[in-house]
Design a protein around this motif. Sequence first.
Motif, PDB file in Angstrom:
ATOM      1  N   LYS A 101       0.826  -1.214   0.000  1.00 51.51           N
ATOM      2  CA  LYS A 101       0.000   0.000   0.000  1.00 51.51           C
ATOM      3  C   LYS A 101       0.857   1.259   0.000  1.00 51.51           C
ATOM      4  O   LYS A 101       0.407   2.345  -0.400  1.00 51.51           O
ATOM      5  CB  LYS A 101      -0.928   0.003   1.214  1.00 51.51           C
ATOM      6  N   TYR A 102       2.095   1.113   0.449  1.00 53.60           N
ATOM      7  CA  TYR A 102       3.025   2.241   0.526  1.00 53.60           C
ATOM      8  C   TYR A 102       4.127   2.148  -0.538  1.00 53.60           C
ATOM      9  O   TYR A 102       5.129   2.863  -0.459  1.00 53.60           O
ATOM     10  CB  TYR A 102       3.630   2.304   1.929  1.00 53.60           C
ATOM     11  N   GLY A 103       3.923   1.254  -1.514  1.00 46.78           N
ATOM     12  CA  GLY A 103       4.848   1.146  -2.632  1.00 46.78           C
ATOM     13  C   GLY A 103       6.035   0.230  -2.414  1.00 46.78           C
ATOM     14  O   GLY A 103       6.949   0.188  -3.248  1.00 46.78           O
ATOM     15  N   LEU A 255      17.901 -11.287  -2.531  1.00 46.65           N
ATOM     16  CA  LEU A 255      18.911 -10.235  -2.564  1.00 46.65           C
ATOM     17  C   LEU A 255      18.303  -8.905  -2.994  1.00 46.65           C
ATOM     18  O   LEU A 255      18.680  -7.845  -2.486  1.00 46.65           O
ATOM     19  CB  LEU A 255      20.048 -10.633  -3.513  1.00 46.65           C
ATOM     20  N   SER A 256      17.325  -8.957  -3.891  1.00 48.90           N
ATOM     21  CA  SER A 256      16.739  -7.731  -4.420  1.00 48.90           C
ATOM     22  C   SER A 256      16.089  -6.874  -3.344  1.00 48.90           C
ATOM     23  O   SER A 256      16.017  -5.652  -3.474  1.00 48.90           O
ATOM     24  CB  SER A 256      15.690  -8.074  -5.494  1.00 48.90           C
ATOM     25  N   GLU A 257      15.613  -7.497  -2.254  1.00 50.58           N
ATOM     26  CA  GLU A 257      14.890  -6.727  -1.238  1.00 50.58           C
ATOM     27  C   GLU A 257      15.785  -6.285  -0.090  1.00 50.58           C
ATOM     28  O   GLU A 257      15.306  -5.610   0.832  1.00 50.58           O
ATOM     29  CB  GLU A 257      13.698  -7.544  -0.719  1.00 50.58           C
ATOM     30  N   TYR A 258      17.068  -6.638  -0.114  1.00 49.32           N
ATOM     31  CA  TYR A 258      18.002  -6.169   0.917  1.00 49.32           C
ATOM     32  C   TYR A 258      18.772  -4.944   0.457  1.00 49.32           C
ATOM     33  O   TYR A 258      19.547  -4.375   1.224  1.00 49.32           O
ATOM     34  CB  TYR A 258      19.015  -7.261   1.277  1.00 49.32           C
ATOM     35  N   LEU A 259      18.607  -4.572  -0.797  1.00 51.75           N
ATOM     36  CA  LEU A 259      19.371  -3.489  -1.402  1.00 51.75           C
ATOM     37  C   LEU A 259      18.414  -2.355  -1.789  1.00 51.75           C
ATOM     38  O   LEU A 259      17.251  -2.601  -2.084  1.00 51.75           O
ATOM     39  CB  LEU A 259      20.107  -4.003  -2.646  1.00 51.75           C
ATOM     40  N   PRO A 260      18.886  -1.122  -1.850  1.00 57.30           N
ATOM     41  CA  PRO A 260      17.987   0.001  -2.156  1.00 57.30           C
ATOM     42  C   PRO A 260      17.871   0.338  -3.636  1.00 57.30           C
ATOM     43  O   PRO A 260      17.228   1.329  -3.976  1.00 57.30           O
ATOM     44  CB  PRO A 260      18.654   1.169  -1.400  1.00 57.30           C
ATOM     45  N   VAL A 418      12.034   3.883  -1.004  1.00 52.27           N
ATOM     46  CA  VAL A 418      10.679   3.979  -1.558  1.00 52.27           C
ATOM     47  C   VAL A 418       9.789   4.942  -0.785  1.00 52.27           C
ATOM     48  O   VAL A 418       9.048   5.733  -1.383  1.00 52.27           O
ATOM     49  CB  VAL A 418      10.020   2.577  -1.591  1.00 52.27           C
ATOM     50  N   ALA A 419       9.834   4.875   0.552  1.00 48.91           N
ATOM     51  CA  ALA A 419       8.820   5.548   1.374  1.00 48.91           C
ATOM     52  C   ALA A 419       9.367   6.772   2.097  1.00 48.91           C
ATOM     53  O   ALA A 419      10.555   6.832   2.450  1.00 48.91           O
ATOM     54  CB  ALA A 419       8.255   4.555   2.389  1.00 48.91           C
TER      55      ALA A 419
END
Length: 488
Positions: A101-103, A255-260, A418-419
């Motif tokens: 909901k927050y992207g 890995l994709s979700e541990y990096l910005p 993202v937020a």
Amino acid sequence: MSFKIAIIGAGSVGFTKKLFTDLLCVPEFRDIEVALTDISQHNLDMIKAILEKIVEANGFPVKVTADTNRRRALEGAKYIISCVRVGGLEAYADDIRIPLKYGIDQCVGDTICAGGILYGQRNIPVILDFCKDIREVAAPGAKFLNYANPMAMNTWAAIEYGKVDTVGLCHGVQHGAEQIAEILGAKSVSELDYICSGINHQTWFIDLRLNGRKIGKDELVAAFEAHPVFSQQEKLRIDVLKRFGVYSTESNGHLSEYLPWYRKRPEEIARWIDMSDWIHGETGGYLRHSTETRNWFETEFPQFLASAAKPIDPAKRSNEHASHILEALETGRVYRGHFNVKNNGVISNLPADAIIESPGFVDRFGINMVSGITLPEACAATCMASINVQRMSVHAAVSGDIDLLKLAVLHDPLVGAVATPEEVWQMVDEMVVAQARWLPQYADAVPAAKERLAKSSVKTRDWTGAARRNVRSIEELRAEKSALKKAV
């Protein structure tokens, strides 16, 4: 040998079966007691039936018990293994749904990021309850083997606050090594010698040798890009390899979700993921996979039970660490693996209090870590970002400090990419309210969080993510498995 092993969260049926079968591959362990405990009597009944079928088929004098009373199951246990998922799939669905909901688009959401941090808030109070029981009723000096995610947070809490001899275990390193052995044309992974070091799910192959020959970055990149499957499934990992100079043990999606950098914009996500399987980056991929697996097992239980009635083949023992560690501790046969422990100088450029994953050797004297390792600077920097989040998350979970929890989420690499701070504050309020029944430490904070949500002007959106798939029905799964058999 005769001793007791307790498995908490034994209702994770497939994983418990694997651990049990591995243990029985050790000749000296044919006279042990395995005590299963879970909050679900239904799941306990299923796994107990499967394990008793294995024992009966092999004629071993192993004793299997099952009890929803955890404290009773832990009485006298020398080893305790945890594979719990506090809140089950219901809470896990919120870990994925609310951040969207927050992207914030997560593939797994069980380590850091918004989902992993809230998962830790649910788990840590329960982990500390486990530790209290271990201190009070388990065998003196009992060892706690934690398989549950978020690995680093759970292990950190058990060591720092639970005061129990704890090691965290994961299989990411082994899976990464299997990939590398395949792309380099090795006949088996035994031809590969490697050192992985870092933190759980962000461990790095900092030294890699094939039959004694050192493998460098350029050769590894070329081999991955030439592979017909991995070149598509591991695009993000290959990109990180090119930039960092070393390969990450963790899957493309994880890995994709541990990096910005890779999941910050929806239109960018498709560039870096692969939809051939959940683990390569699909939005909420592991939630879908876990849901389908649970549904499949419930439907096909008679088939699973029937398949348990066959002799154990020690040659098919898995590479999960637990049985190998217990074998080394009990028999003195040395085992080398990668373990999650408190750093205390093992990795020179990470903090002493961090939970690191690094090489160690096990024998009768315990787990002995290889010290003096220095990570490449980019790897250390990436690990540090997660460590800072983990530290705040653990301390928030223990204290029930919702402001510290919000700061932990704010500092998460993907969340921060993202937020906005206002969005993070509202998202955490929303997640804490939604999961209040599993977050007793935040009971006093929930009323105020509800009031803030009622007055909030932060806008959200109804978004299922950049790469979401629906949960498949049993009929769809059955048709797919049938097609795969025919193809083979």
